[in-house]
Design an enzyme around this catalytic site. Structure first.
Site, PDB file in Angstrom:
ATOM      1  N   LYS A 102       0.836  -1.230   0.000  1.00 33.40           N
ATOM      2  CA  LYS A 102       0.000   0.000   0.000  1.00 33.40           C
ATOM      3  C   LYS A 102       0.853   1.256   0.000  1.00 33.40           C
ATOM      4  O   LYS A 102       0.485   2.270  -0.570  1.00 33.40           O
ATOM      5  CB  LYS A 102      -0.946   0.006   1.197  1.00 33.40           C
ATOM      6  CG  LYS A 102      -0.223   0.091   2.516  1.00 33.40           C
ATOM      7  CD  LYS A 102      -0.880  -0.713   3.581  1.00 33.40           C
ATOM      8  CE  LYS A 102       0.186  -1.315   4.459  1.00 33.40           C
ATOM      9  NZ  LYS A 102       0.111  -2.701   4.671  1.00 33.40           N
ATOM     10  N   GLU A 126      -5.232  -5.898  -4.843  1.00 27.78           N
ATOM     11  CA  GLU A 126      -6.307  -6.242  -3.900  1.00 27.78           C
ATOM     12  C   GLU A 126      -5.790  -6.379  -2.464  1.00 27.78           C
ATOM     13  O   GLU A 126      -6.457  -5.967  -1.508  1.00 27.78           O
ATOM     14  CB  GLU A 126      -6.971  -7.564  -4.337  1.00 27.78           C
ATOM     15  CG  GLU A 126      -8.186  -7.969  -3.538  1.00 27.78           C
ATOM     16  CD  GLU A 126      -9.330  -6.978  -3.668  1.00 27.78           C
ATOM     17  OE1 GLU A 126      -9.936  -6.884  -4.740  1.00 27.78           O
ATOM     18  OE2 GLU A 126      -9.634  -6.298  -2.677  1.00 27.78           O
ATOM     19  N   VAL A 129      -5.117  -3.247   0.437  1.00 30.69           N
ATOM     20  CA  VAL A 129      -6.107  -2.601   1.306  1.00 30.69           C
ATOM     21  C   VAL A 129      -6.948  -3.658   2.006  1.00 30.69           C
ATOM     22  O   VAL A 129      -7.581  -4.489   1.352  1.00 30.69           O
ATOM     23  CB  VAL A 129      -7.032  -1.670   0.492  1.00 30.69           C
ATOM     24  CG1 VAL A 129      -8.077  -1.028   1.401  1.00 30.69           C
ATOM     25  CG2 VAL A 129      -6.232  -0.597  -0.218  1.00 30.69           C
ATOM     26  N   ILE A 133     -10.038  -8.837   2.706  1.00 31.63           N
ATOM     27  CA  ILE A 133     -11.388  -8.377   2.330  1.00 31.63           C
ATOM     28  C   ILE A 133     -11.392  -7.960   0.867  1.00 31.63           C
ATOM     29  O   ILE A 133     -10.612  -7.100   0.463  1.00 31.63           O
ATOM     30  CB  ILE A 133     -11.835  -7.172   3.186  1.00 31.63           C
ATOM     31  CG1 ILE A 133     -11.749  -7.504   4.679  1.00 31.63           C
ATOM     32  CG2 ILE A 133     -13.236  -6.733   2.806  1.00 31.63           C
ATOM     33  CD1 ILE A 133     -12.089  -6.332   5.585  1.00 31.63           C
ATOM     34  N   LYS A 202      -4.189   3.493   2.689  1.00 36.84           N
ATOM     35  CA  LYS A 202      -5.289   2.639   2.204  1.00 36.84           C
ATOM     36  C   LYS A 202      -6.463   3.473   1.698  1.00 36.84           C
ATOM     37  O   LYS A 202      -7.042   3.168   0.654  1.00 36.84           O
ATOM     38  CB  LYS A 202      -5.728   1.682   3.312  1.00 36.84           C
ATOM     39  CG  LYS A 202      -4.648   0.646   3.645  1.00 36.84           C
ATOM     40  CD  LYS A 202      -4.972  -0.090   4.932  1.00 36.84           C
ATOM     41  CE  LYS A 202      -3.921  -1.152   5.241  1.00 36.84           C
ATOM     42  NZ  LYS A 202      -4.038  -1.682   6.605  1.00 36.84           N
ATOM     43  N   GLY A 305      -2.728 -10.559   8.116  1.00 40.72           N
ATOM     44  CA  GLY A 305      -2.432 -11.963   8.419  1.00 40.72           C
ATOM     45  C   GLY A 305      -2.058 -12.724   7.167  1.00 40.72           C
ATOM     46  O   GLY A 305      -2.436 -12.353   6.052  1.00 40.72           O
TER      47      GLY A 305
END
Ligand code: HSE
Length: 438
Positions: A102, A126, A129, A133, A202, A305
């Site tokens: 990021k 992807e 950020v 998710i 982000k 994670g």
């Protein structure tokens, strides 16, 4: 058809990514077409959670980004350099890139996406950020029909963990931070997280996608959580709020086609307990997107994670491979970029100065406990067009009173002028807590 992958970095996310690639059973069948060709590491001697043939590993990262056999470079090293230079080198060598970085994307998107467009390669972000998710592709593709009004969320797990524990334990920031560091939830140098810089990176990336324009990171207002006290959390709780570090990008409601302003910012915020973002606790992230005609849609999940972030990394790899397969890979064919997967904007969005923001405020003041004090405060606010929703004396300590004010929607600049004037009133000792209210 096999796509050869060059992986830069075998830390937490790199290891998670390799684990998925080595265990494709039961996942998207296209995964079997991804072949790990080279892995760039800092040291060859380190013990690792994944076993890889020794000849796959190298400390020569340049040799990966220029390797003619590699189709796709996955950058998971983090940090600005050499990550930025390696990404650019890979693009210039005609390789597609997937990155979770990021910091690089929020600062160098112009040179990276310009180079990628020139070379006809994809750069997918992807994982940059909110970890696992899915929010980048949903914004680019699934929500493409909408006029986006606002994107806001909890995009930093470390600060959400700290604020959740402060809320639950009535503890102060320094105490919870020290414990979070001991438990491995916060970095030894927590600056990027607790000062809001990670969240600013982000939201700059999300804002660019939501509002189709580049964002200058230095124009994003950024305030972290170091000044949040157990007292403010308790008073917020009594007023029906929790305190969350929100990253917000919104279009000025007065915007017109010729005068289109955005406000992009990160700051601790009082969020009503009934609001969906108030329920996001511990290290979880969530992003709420508001647009027309969809209304509101919220994405929730693990924001960091190994496994969750690798999930995003590998899904980007699959997207690239899927597009390349669909388009065919004949040598003579000019690259045709999928417009919903590449960068389609070049201009910079205009960001409005924070003083123009219309928002509600919470303020905690320590004043003399004497007749007429609340009247003086009320007059000062009124003189600056700051309308109050409530003003309460919560506590008194000897000759001092603790007063909490919540305003209606006011212009940020007016509110700060009122506070500035108030600090010079003889009856005001201190204004230790000032927070925006969602
Ligand atoms: N440091 C980040 C967080 C995770 O605490 O959410 C990586 O973006």
């Amino acid at each position: 058809m096999v796509f050869k992958i060059g992986l830069l970095g075998l830390g937490t996310v790199g290891t998670g990514t390799v684990e998925i690639l080595l265990d494709p059973q039961g996942r998207q069948p296209l995964l079997q077409e991804l072949m790990l060709h080279r892995v760039g590491v800092r040291s060859l001697d380190k013990d690792r959670r994944v076993e890889l043939p020794a000849d796959l590993l190298t400390t020569d990262l340049n040799s990966i980004v220029t390797d003619p056999e590699i189709d796709l470079v996955v950058e998971l090293m983090g940090g600005l350099e050499p990550a930025r230079s390696l990404i650019l080198q890979a693009i210039r060598a005609g390789k597609h890139v997937v990155t979770a970085n990021k910091a690089v994307i929020s600062r160098y998107s112009e040179e990276i996406f310009t180079a990628a467009t020139e070379q006809g390669v994809y750069v997918m972000v992807e994982a940059a950020v909110a970890g696992g998710i899915p929010v980048i592709q949903p914004l680019k593709q699934c929500l493409g029909a909408n006029r986006i009004h606002r994107v806001m969320g909890i995009v930093n797990g470390t600060t959400n963990y700290i604020l959740t524990r402060m809320q639950r334990e009535g503890a102060d920031f320094a105490e919870v931070l020290a414990d979070a560091q001991a438990l491995g939830y916060a970095e030894a140098d927590p600056t990027a997280d607790v000062d809001g810089l990670d969240a600013a990176d982000k939201i700059a990336i999300l804002a660019a996608l939501a509002f189709n324009g580049r964002i200058k990171l230095e124009e994003v207002y950024c305030e972290g959580i170091r000044k949040i006290t157990a007292t403010d959390i308790t008073y917020a709780d009594q007023l029906g709020f929790v305190i969350k570090l929100l990253a917000i990008a919104e279009r000025d409601p007065q915007a017109t086609a010729d005068n289109d302003w955005l406000c992009v910012r990160v700051h601790p915020t009082l969020v009503a307990k009934t609001h969906p973002l108030a329920t996001i606790n511990q290290v979880y992230n969530a992003i709420l997107i508001e647009g027309e005609p969809i209304g509101q849609v919220m994405f929730f999940g693990p924001g960091a994670g190994a496994g969750p972030t690798a999930s995003a990394v590998v899904s980007d790899m699959l997207n690239i491979v899927g597009m390349l397969q669909a388009q065919g890979t004949g040598e003579a064919q000019a690259p045709v970029m999928h417009p919903l997967m590449s960068c389609t904007h070049q201009h910079y969005c205009q960001l409005s100065p924070l003083k123009e923001l219309m928002t509600r405020f919470y303020a905690r003041l320590i004043t003399q406990d004497a007749p007429g004090v609340i009247g003086k405060l009320g007059t000062c606010f009124g003189d600056h067009q700051v309308s109050l929703e409530s003003i309460v004396q919560i506590d008194s300590h000897g000759e001092l009173a603790e007063i909490v004010v919540v305003t209606h929607q006011v212009r940020e600049g007016n509110f700060h002028q009122a506070l500035e004037e108030m600090q010079h009133l003889e009856v005001v000792e201190q204004i230790p807590g000032v927070l925006r209210v969602l």
